[in-house]
Motif scaffolding. Structure first.
Motif, short mmCIF file in Angstrom:
data_model
loop_
_atom_site.label_atom_id
_atom_site.label_comp_id
_atom_site.label_asym_id
_atom_site.label_seq_id
_atom_site.Cartn_x
_atom_site.Cartn_y
_atom_site.Cartn_z
N LEU A 173 58.89 19.80 -13.18
CA LEU A 173 58.43 18.97 -12.07
C LEU A 173 59.14 17.62 -12.00
O LEU A 173 59.64 17.23 -10.93
N PRO A 174 59.27 16.87 -13.08
CA PRO A 174 60.03 15.61 -12.99
C PRO A 174 61.49 15.81 -12.62
O PRO A 174 62.08 15.03 -11.87
N ILE A 175 62.06 16.91 -13.13
CA ILE A 175 63.45 17.21 -12.78
C ILE A 175 63.58 17.49 -11.29
O ILE A 175 64.49 16.99 -10.62
N LEU A 176 62.67 18.27 -10.75
CA LEU A 176 62.70 18.57 -9.32
C LEU A 176 62.49 17.31 -8.47
O LEU A 176 63.14 17.12 -7.44
N ILE A 177 61.58 16.45 -8.90
CA ILE A 177 61.34 15.19 -8.17
C ILE A 177 62.59 14.32 -8.22
O ILE A 177 63.00 13.76 -7.20
N LEU A 178 63.21 14.22 -9.37
CA LEU A 178 64.44 13.44 -9.50
C LEU A 178 65.55 14.00 -8.62
O LEU A 178 66.25 13.25 -7.94
N ALA B 261 65.19 15.73 -5.88
CA ALA B 261 64.83 15.46 -4.48
C ALA B 261 65.15 14.01 -4.12
O ALA B 261 65.69 13.74 -3.04
N LEU B 262 64.82 13.09 -5.00
CA LEU B 262 65.11 11.67 -4.74
C LEU B 262 66.62 11.42 -4.64
O LEU B 262 67.08 10.70 -3.76
N LEU B 263 67.38 12.03 -5.53
CA LEU B 263 68.82 11.87 -5.48
C LEU B 263 69.43 12.50 -4.23
O LEU B 263 70.39 11.99 -3.66
N THR B 264 68.84 13.62 -3.81
CA THR B 264 69.34 14.28 -2.60
C THR B 264 69.15 13.39 -1.38
O THR B 264 70.00 13.34 -0.49
N VAL B 265 68.07 12.67 -1.32
CA VAL B 265 67.80 11.82 -0.15
C VAL B 265 68.44 10.44 -0.31
O VAL B 265 69.11 9.95 0.59
N ARG C 122 75.46 10.17 -2.80
CA ARG C 122 75.92 11.21 -1.86
C ARG C 122 74.73 11.84 -1.14
O ARG C 122 74.77 12.99 -0.73
N GLY C 123 73.67 11.05 -0.97
CA GLY C 123 72.44 11.56 -0.38
C GLY C 123 72.49 11.64 1.14
O GLY C 123 73.47 11.28 1.79
N LEU C 124 71.39 12.12 1.68
CA LEU C 124 71.28 12.32 3.12
C LEU C 124 71.35 11.02 3.89
O LEU C 124 71.97 10.96 4.96
N LEU C 125 70.72 9.98 3.38
CA LEU C 125 70.76 8.69 4.09
C LEU C 125 72.17 8.14 4.15
O LEU C 125 72.61 7.64 5.19
N LYS C 126 72.89 8.23 3.06
CA LYS C 126 74.28 7.76 3.02
C LYS C 126 75.14 8.59 3.98
O LYS C 126 75.97 8.04 4.70
N ALA C 127 74.93 9.89 4.00
CA ALA C 127 75.69 10.76 4.90
C ALA C 127 75.42 10.41 6.35
O ALA C 127 76.34 10.36 7.17
N HIS C 128 74.18 10.14 6.68
CA HIS C 128 73.84 9.76 8.05
C HIS C 128 74.49 8.42 8.42
O HIS C 128 75.03 8.27 9.52
N ARG C 129 74.45 7.48 7.51
CA ARG C 129 75.06 6.16 7.76
C ARG C 129 76.57 6.30 7.96
O ARG C 129 77.16 5.70 8.86
N LEU C 130 77.21 7.10 7.14
CA LEU C 130 78.66 7.31 7.26
C LEU C 130 79.02 8.04 8.56
O LEU C 130 80.02 7.71 9.19
#
Length: 94
Positions: A13-18, A20-24, A28-36
């Motif tokens: 569970l902590p690994i999955l949460i980590l 998910a946080l890194l993905t967003v 190289r997350g989703l927010l950075k991709a959207h900004r770029l």
């Protein structure tokens, strides 16, 4: 077997949460991709605007080099020049 599931849950569970946080939010997350993507679109729009402006300026340069009527028109309109023998009438403004 029943004790194995809570242990795995505590580890996974902590690994999955980590992940998910890194993905967003990660580098190289989703927010950075959207900004770029947004920044790229802005740059493309600026490049296209500059291309159109360059095309206009190339046309203007060509006219200045080759079209005597265009040059005369600019001299008359912008500089107020007249041909020899022409009569200029000036009217008082309101």
């Amino acid at each position: 077997m029943s004790q194995l599931f809570p242990r795995l849950l505590k580890i996974i569970l902590p690994i999955l949460i980590l992940m998910a946080l890194l993905t967003v939010f990660g580098e190289r997350g989703l927010l950075k991709a959207h900004r770029l993507t947004s920044e790229r679109d802005d740059i493309r729009a600026k490049v296209e605007k500059l291309r159109r402006e360059n095309q206009y300026l190339r046309g203007e340069l060509s006219s200045l080099r080759n079209d005597r009527r265009y040059i005369e028109n600019i001299a008359r309109k912008d500089l107020g020049l007249v041909r020899e023998g022409e009569i200029v009438y000036r009217f008082r403004g309101e």
